[in-house]
Design an enzyme around this catalytic site. Sequence first.
Site, PDB file in Angstrom:
ATOM      1  N   GLU A 157     -11.259   1.089  -2.513  1.00  0.00           N
ATOM      2  CA  GLU A 157     -10.445  -0.131  -1.924  1.00  0.00           C
ATOM      3  C   GLU A 157     -11.172  -0.866  -1.410  1.00  0.00           C
ATOM      4  OE1 GLU A 157      -7.260   0.573   1.271  1.00  0.00           O
ATOM      5  OE2 GLU A 157      -8.368   2.260   1.923  1.00  0.00           O
TER       6      GLU A 157
ATOM      7  N   ASP B  47       1.058  -1.314   0.018  1.00  0.00           N
ATOM      8  CA  ASP B  47      -0.040  -0.067   0.029  1.00  0.00           C
ATOM      9  C   ASP B  47       0.968   1.077  -0.016  1.00  0.00           C
ATOM     10  OD1 ASP B  47      -2.131   1.739   0.336  1.00  0.00           O
ATOM     11  OD2 ASP B  47      -2.960   0.967   2.200  1.00  0.00           O
TER      12      ASP B  47
ATOM     13  N   HIS C 265     -12.852   5.153   1.118  1.00  0.00           N
ATOM     14  CA  HIS C 265     -13.079   6.569   1.609  1.00  0.00           C
ATOM     15  C   HIS C 265     -12.799   7.714   0.837  1.00  0.00           C
ATOM     16  CE1 HIS C 265      -8.605   6.659   1.653  1.00  0.00           C
ATOM     17  NE2 HIS C 265      -8.647   5.545   2.236  1.00  0.00           N
TER      18      HIS C 265
ATOM     19  N   HIS D 251      -8.369  10.413   5.116  1.00  0.00           N
ATOM     20  CA  HIS D 251      -9.807   9.856   5.037  1.00  0.00           C
ATOM     21  C   HIS D 251     -10.699  11.256   5.305  1.00  0.00           C
ATOM     22  CE1 HIS D 251      -9.174   5.630   5.695  1.00  0.00           C
ATOM     23  NE2 HIS D 251      -8.170   5.538   5.909  1.00  0.00           N
TER      24      HIS D 251
ATOM     25  N   GLU E 149      -6.442  -1.438  -4.918  1.00  0.00           N
ATOM     26  CA  GLU E 149      -7.159  -0.065  -4.558  1.00  0.00           C
ATOM     27  C   GLU E 149      -6.581   1.078  -5.554  1.00  0.00           C
ATOM     28  OE1 GLU E 149      -6.763   3.299  -1.048  1.00  0.00           O
ATOM     29  OE2 GLU E 149      -5.195   1.734  -1.068  1.00  0.00           O
TER      30      GLU E 149
ATOM     31  N   ASP F 101      -3.825   7.484  -3.481  1.00  0.00           N
ATOM     32  CA  ASP F 101      -3.578   6.068  -2.719  1.00  0.00           C
ATOM     33  C   ASP F 101      -3.871   4.895  -3.427  1.00  0.00           C
ATOM     34  OD1 ASP F 101      -4.038   4.331  -0.415  1.00  0.00           O
ATOM     35  OD2 ASP F 101      -5.561   5.387   0.429  1.00  0.00           O
TER      36      ASP F 101
END
Length: 397
Positions: free
Chosen positions: A283, A170, A250, A258, A378, A181
């Site tokens: 994700e 990640d 998110h 977030h 993700e 992200d």
Amino acid sequence: MFLAMWLVRVSSGVAKKKKKKKKKSAKKKPEQTDPPRIALSKFYPDGVYPEGEVQPYKDDNIWRTTSEEKRHTEKTMNEDPERTYESIRKAAEVHRQVRQHARKFIRPGMKLIDIAETIEAGTRALVDADGLEGGIAFPTGLNLNHCAAHYTPNPGDTTVLSQGDVLKVDIGVHVRGRICDSAFTMTFEPTYDKLLEAVKAATDTGIREAGIDVRLGELAGLIQETMESYEVEVAGKVYPVKPIENFSGHSIGLYNIHAGKSLMLIKNDDETKMEEGEYFAIETFGTTGRGYCIEEGDTSHYAKIYNAPQVPLRLSSAKSLLKTIENKFGTLAFCRRYLDRVGEKQYLFALNHLVSQGVVQPYPPLCDRRGSMTAQFEHTVLLRPTGKEVVSRGDDY
């Protein structure tokens, strides 16, 4: 005749001189190194970075694709002083190049700490890291097997990647607080290929069905349906692939990973809508275990709480550490290795004090039951006025 011969000789001499004249060589474009270490600004001096995969909206929003009004809105948004779109796209291109190299070099037998530091060195170099202007958005997640999230090696960690491991990678990159992200999962033998296939398919479903005015609870149901259509056979026993019910995608905000909206992985009654101009980390996590994760193990991830309360700190060491955190990371997540890197020493007591005072939030590793395997995929998706852009999409996933 003499004159004619002389003219021939003269013209012949000119020709020879022309032949001797060297051609000016075209300026050679820089080539990226392996591993990638040349800043992307060298390749994109005009500040315009590659667009991600653009998908049209569906159903009631199809009209947006050709709307002159929405095209104008989009142009205006991209010309804002912060160059929002280009910042996100630069972060995404850094992510693509760093992860493509990571997928080549990560192999069993490597220490996780060496993997993390190689990835992070590439991110810092390509983004031309400059504090809060650009850099790493959060510590590199290297989550093994039943551990699904929030694990990165602490200083001195000697964990070695094994042949039978399932590794979630990640990576977060930011440019002027705009965060890309994106994550992927790696295995080194075919046992858990179906697990990875299920989670990737669920993420792609989430991306395909996402859009302006889409309700998050309904979108979660589509993700769940896709993932639960798969199963994995391990040593002759069949396991259903389950979404991890207490995890979510998110919305992402400025310096805020977030930003308030959560896309759960299980159908629910959340009628919150996705909105124009927002961007989301879509994700999904799948597991062969119980489908629920708990905190387990030593904390490595921390972040200053967004809009943290102003509280009196009685420890001078805590005040000093907080100043470092604010200057170096702001509200972006960090880890103990990063504190070491910026020169902090013997900071654990001060860090724990900041946690106890509600200024810094710890994020311990999140794990399903031991013996199970988890996977993650993700992407970051930008809900532009005319279409959705999967900014982090690449040839690899």
